[in-house]
Scaffold this motif. Structure first.
Motif, short mmCIF file in Angstrom:
data_model
loop_
_atom_site.label_atom_id
_atom_site.label_comp_id
_atom_site.label_asym_id
_atom_site.label_seq_id
_atom_site.Cartn_x
_atom_site.Cartn_y
_atom_site.Cartn_z
N GLU A 111 61.31 56.21 100.59
CA GLU A 111 60.16 55.33 100.81
C GLU A 111 59.79 54.58 99.53
O GLU A 111 59.40 53.41 99.57
CB GLU A 111 58.96 56.14 101.32
N ALA A 112 59.90 55.26 98.39
CA ALA A 112 59.62 54.61 97.11
C ALA A 112 60.68 53.56 96.80
O ALA A 112 60.40 52.55 96.14
CB ALA A 112 59.55 55.65 95.99
N VAL A 122 58.24 48.39 101.54
CA VAL A 122 57.00 49.16 101.43
C VAL A 122 56.13 48.52 100.35
O VAL A 122 56.64 48.17 99.27
CB VAL A 122 57.32 50.63 101.07
N PRO A 123 54.82 48.35 100.59
CA PRO A 123 53.94 47.76 99.57
C PRO A 123 54.04 48.50 98.24
O PRO A 123 54.22 49.72 98.21
CB PRO A 123 52.54 47.91 100.19
N ARG A 155 54.66 52.50 97.12
CA ARG A 155 55.91 52.98 96.52
C ARG A 155 55.60 53.83 95.29
O ARG A 155 56.24 54.87 95.06
CB ARG A 155 56.81 51.79 96.16
N ILE A 156 54.63 53.39 94.50
CA ILE A 156 54.22 54.19 93.34
C ILE A 156 53.65 55.53 93.82
O ILE A 156 53.94 56.59 93.25
CB ILE A 156 53.17 53.42 92.51
N ARG A 157 52.85 55.48 94.89
CA ARG A 157 52.28 56.71 95.45
C ARG A 157 53.37 57.66 95.94
O ARG A 157 53.29 58.88 95.73
CB ARG A 157 51.32 56.36 96.59
N PHE A 158 54.41 57.12 96.56
CA PHE A 158 55.50 57.96 97.04
C PHE A 158 56.24 58.62 95.87
O PHE A 158 56.70 59.76 95.98
CB PHE A 158 56.47 57.17 97.91
N LEU A 159 56.36 57.91 94.75
CA LEU A 159 56.94 58.55 93.56
C LEU A 159 56.09 59.73 93.12
O LEU A 159 56.61 60.78 92.73
CB LEU A 159 57.07 57.54 92.42
N GLY A 160 54.76 59.55 93.18
CA GLY A 160 53.85 60.64 92.83
C GLY A 160 53.98 61.82 93.78
O GLY A 160 53.98 62.98 93.36
N ILE A 161 54.11 61.53 95.07
CA ILE A 161 54.27 62.60 96.07
C ILE A 161 55.58 63.34 95.84
O ILE A 161 55.64 64.57 95.87
CB ILE A 161 54.22 62.01 97.49
N PHE A 162 56.65 62.57 95.61
CA PHE A 162 57.96 63.18 95.33
C PHE A 162 57.86 64.13 94.15
O PHE A 162 58.36 65.27 94.21
CB PHE A 162 58.98 62.07 95.03
N SER A 163 57.23 63.69 93.08
CA SER A 163 57.11 64.50 91.87
C SER A 163 56.29 65.75 92.13
O SER A 163 56.66 66.86 91.72
CB SER A 163 56.48 63.67 90.75
N VAL A 210 59.32 59.88 108.13
CA VAL A 210 58.55 59.83 106.89
C VAL A 210 58.03 58.41 106.73
O VAL A 210 58.81 57.46 106.65
CB VAL A 210 59.41 60.23 105.66
N ASP A 211 56.71 58.30 106.74
CA ASP A 211 56.06 56.99 106.67
C ASP A 211 54.78 57.16 105.86
O ASP A 211 54.60 58.18 105.18
CB ASP A 211 55.80 56.48 108.09
N GLU A 212 53.89 56.19 105.96
CA GLU A 212 52.68 56.21 105.15
C GLU A 212 51.84 57.46 105.42
O GLU A 212 51.22 58.01 104.52
CB GLU A 212 51.85 54.95 105.40
N TYR A 213 51.78 57.90 106.68
CA TYR A 213 51.06 59.12 107.02
C TYR A 213 52.01 60.31 106.99
O TYR A 213 53.18 60.19 107.35
CB TYR A 213 50.43 59.02 108.40
N LEU A 214 51.49 61.46 106.60
CA LEU A 214 52.29 62.69 106.59
C LEU A 214 52.28 63.28 107.99
O LEU A 214 51.22 63.67 108.50
CB LEU A 214 51.69 63.69 105.60
#
Length: 690
Positions: A22-23, A28-29, A33-41, A589-593
């Protein structure tokens, strides 16, 4: 047939790869994408704290004995994990580099100490003096001194210091980045109002290193970030003289001493400093020592500053009130007449809060009982319960003190609730309470009325904005009777509480009884398939790893049952050659979990539908108190089936779950369906059918 399974931990890494996808997706806005990097981490941090730590513990035993629990020897899994994580980290670094270039196109820049303008240098120096300096405590490192205690969730910079005219080796220090106290990001002043400059806290500290170490006279500094992830297992002692809450508190203190499970560092770090840190942390080649980019603890980027001007939130991402509550009628009055199914985050969570507030103020309400696993930091649920207690209601809250990483918060809630006269239950030893239940009792006109709700997700108004869950509000007498039985067990836990749970007729409860019922449903579908009649089941869970349930699914596929699965994360099943019907499994896997657990069985055309708090994992089915409820209302059952069908049609955000774990997107010639958008449209249409 030689049955095979995908190892649980490898399939989890495949899930986190989907988050990273997703990142990487340029459609993806950018802020997401930055938020998905944070979630991944953040996901990866927790994975190393829990799963990798567990695998390392398992290696202390005979691997053949415990390999069955992991579907493979722990040592082999750990090696695979290390290889996968290094590869993912490389993709992560490439993605972040690409995102930074796109940020630059939007005139958003992350400033390094060397790129500051004179005005910004003055601003950063002043900010450091006034806000940060009091929170910065450098620790000097020497070969002969012990390694200081390092916090598991903290970020550090390692500093190599020297003097230009010095013939001696560099000296070293570490500094903990105080992001807990001052935040990770600082917006800098700019000459151009259309340009946004952001500086990271560690770079602010790096810029001020000459000031921090001015006493020593160093004039050359090299500073690079690193972090240590530790074993987060909560070891509880067996001292009968201490109560459960005290054991949790002691376990939290001992957790700080957990062994390192991963060491991540800036690959440009001073080599001598890196070697010193590895020695002092007692790390070996068997440990996960992972070189990375400049920035670590990327979880903070889930809250990256709102600096992007060109993004307008789509209407499909705006929650709305459920149509049952649009006409000004009290929530209580509505659900005393009809069941209401809320689907988050499409429906607003306000209705749940309103129901509890109404109960708090209603003079006829006598008691409220509710379970709590993970609560919002400023919980409106808790506020409503406190008001209820102050208004003379008998309030009982089951607080799960073993909710991983929420133990400390739940202990604090306990300390807050008990002085208000609220009865706080802390569960059953060795059994987490994961069921999502609430029952409210009122006495009016010489009649006792009971109503409440059963949910797939936590009673948390913050996560309800981004977690996809279902919550059934009901006044069904049988359901309320069963919820009361669960609370009777929680109030007076005994060694043998199973006979009480066994009497539940309307809730499927764990341990044991939910498993038995779902196996019974699958067996019925198998019988129908063998008789040549239509047989179908749809299972939506977060995780599928329980060996017994997987084998039963295999039996169904061999018999010709149409098996469809929607599994967000861990998925240990694989298709086999002798299946009459291949298992059709996807992950969205999308904006909502995607967090809901839903089970559908064709059941000779009757169509049985359940929502549940439990994933199909051994820990949930055998070692927790969980609850599932059958949806009996004809219209609600159809609504649930329609939502499942929409998700099964997803050909935008759905990935195929297969043995290769390659996360291939579902692509076909059918009409484009992004399920989270289509579910919004479907539910929104019910509020305004015209």
């Amino acid at each position: 047939m030689s049955l095979q399974f995908n190892p649980r931990d490898i399939t989890w890494l495949a899930f986190n790869e989907r988050v990273l996808q997703e990142a990487m997706d340029e459609k993806v806005p950018l802020h997401l994408r930055i938020r998905f990097l944070g979630i991944f981490s953040n996901n990866l941090d927790e994975f190393f704290r829990v799963r990798v730590a567990g695998l390392k513990r398992a290696m202390d035993f005979k691997e053949k004995v415990i390999a069955e629990s992991f579907y493979q020897a722990p040592s082999k899994i750990l090696q695979r994990i290390n290889d996968i994580v290094i590869h993912q980290q490389q993709n992560f670094d490439k993605t972040w580099k690409k995102i930074q270039a796109e940020m630059a196109d939007q005139r958003v820049f992350i400033k390094s100490p060397k790129s500051l303008t004179p005005v910004q240098k003055e601003f950063v120096s002043k900010y450091f003096d006034e806000v940060i300096e009091s929170n910065v405590i450098p620790i000097l490192l020497h070969e002969n001194t012990p390694m200081p205690y390092l916090r598991d969730k903290s970020l550090y910079i390692g500093v190599a210091m020297s003097k230009k005219d010095w013939q001696y080796a560099s000296n070293y220090a570490i500094i903990e980045i105080p992001s807990r106290f001052v935040g990770r990001f600082l917006l800098l002043p700019t000459e151009d109002p259309k340009e946004k400059n952001v500086m990271l806290l560690e770079d602010i500290i790096t810029f001020n290193l000459p000031h921090i170490f001015s006493y020593f006279g160093y004039d050359e500094f090299s500073a690079h970030a690193f972090k240590v992830t530790k074993d987060a297992e909560l070891d509880l002692d067996n001292d009968i003289r201490t109560n459960f809450a005290e054991k949790i508190e002691k376990g939290l203190k001992n957790r700080r001493k957990g062994k390192p499970t991963r060491f991540v560092f800036d690959k440009d770090m001073d080599k001598a400093l890196l070697e010193l840190l590895i020695r002092k942390l007692n790390l070996t080649k068997k440990d996960s020592i992972i070189p990375g980019g400049k920035i670590h603890n990327f979880k903070h980027f889930m809250d990256f500053p709102d600096v992007f001007d060109d993004y307008k939130r789509p209407v499909e991402r705006t929650s709305f009130t459920h149509p049952a509550f649009e006409h000004g009628e009290r929530v209580t009055d509505v659900i005393l007449k009809n069941d209401v199914l809320l689907t988050f985050p499409y429906h607003k969570y306000n209705s749940v809060i309103d129901l509890l507030r109404e109960a708090a103020m209603d003079p006829d309400v006598k008691s409220i009982q509710i379970t709590a696993y993970r609560l919002a930091s400023s919980s409106k649920i808790i506020n409503a319960l406190i008001y209820a207690a102050r208004n003379g209601k008998e309030v009982t809250v089951m607080l799960e003190l073993q909710a991983r990483f929420d133990e400390e918060s739940n202990l604090e809630w306990k300390e807050m609730l008990e002085p208000e006269g609220i009865r706080v239950l802390i569960g059953i030893p060795n059994k987490k309470v994961h069921a999502k239940l609430c029952v409210i009792k009122k006495r009016a006109h010489n009649k006792t009325l009971q109503y409440g709700f059963v949910s797939t997700g936590n009673f948390n108004e913050k996560t309800a904005r981004v977690y996809g869950d279902h919550l059934l509000m009901t006044s069904d007498r049988g359901v309320m009777a069963d919820i009361n039985k669960v609370f009777s067990v929680l109030k007076k836990p005994k060694d043998d509480f199973m006979p009480v749970l066994k009497t539940c007729k309307n809730l499927l409860v764990c341990p044991q009884f939910m498993r038995e019922k779902f196996i019974h449903h699958i067996d019925r579908e198998i019988e129908e398939a063998k008789a040549g009649r239509k047989a179908e089941m749809i299972i939506k869970v977060n995780s599928l790893s329980d060996r017994g349930m997987i084998l039963k699914i295999y039996d169904a596929a061999k018999a010709g049952v149409l098996v469809k699965m929607i599994v967000r994360g861990i998925y240990c099943a694989v298709n086999h050659k002798d299946f009459k019907e291949k298992i059709d499994a996807i992950s969205i896997v999308d904006e909502y979990l995607e967090h809901a657990r839903v089970m559908y069985f064709y059941s000779k055309g009757v169509e049985d539908m359940y929502i549940s708090s439990a994933d199909w994992m051994t820990r949930n089915l055998d070692n927790r108190i969980e609850a599932a409820i059958k949806i009996t209302d004809k219209d609600l059952k159809k609504e649930m089936k329609d939502i499942l069908d929409i998700q099964l049609r997803d050909n935008v955000k759905a990935r195929i779950l297969n043995k290769k774990l390659d996360n291939e997107y579902v692509r076909n010639n059918k009409k484009q369906c992004r399920s989270q958008i289509e579910i919004y449209k479907y539910l929104k249409a019910k509020t305004d059918p015209e």
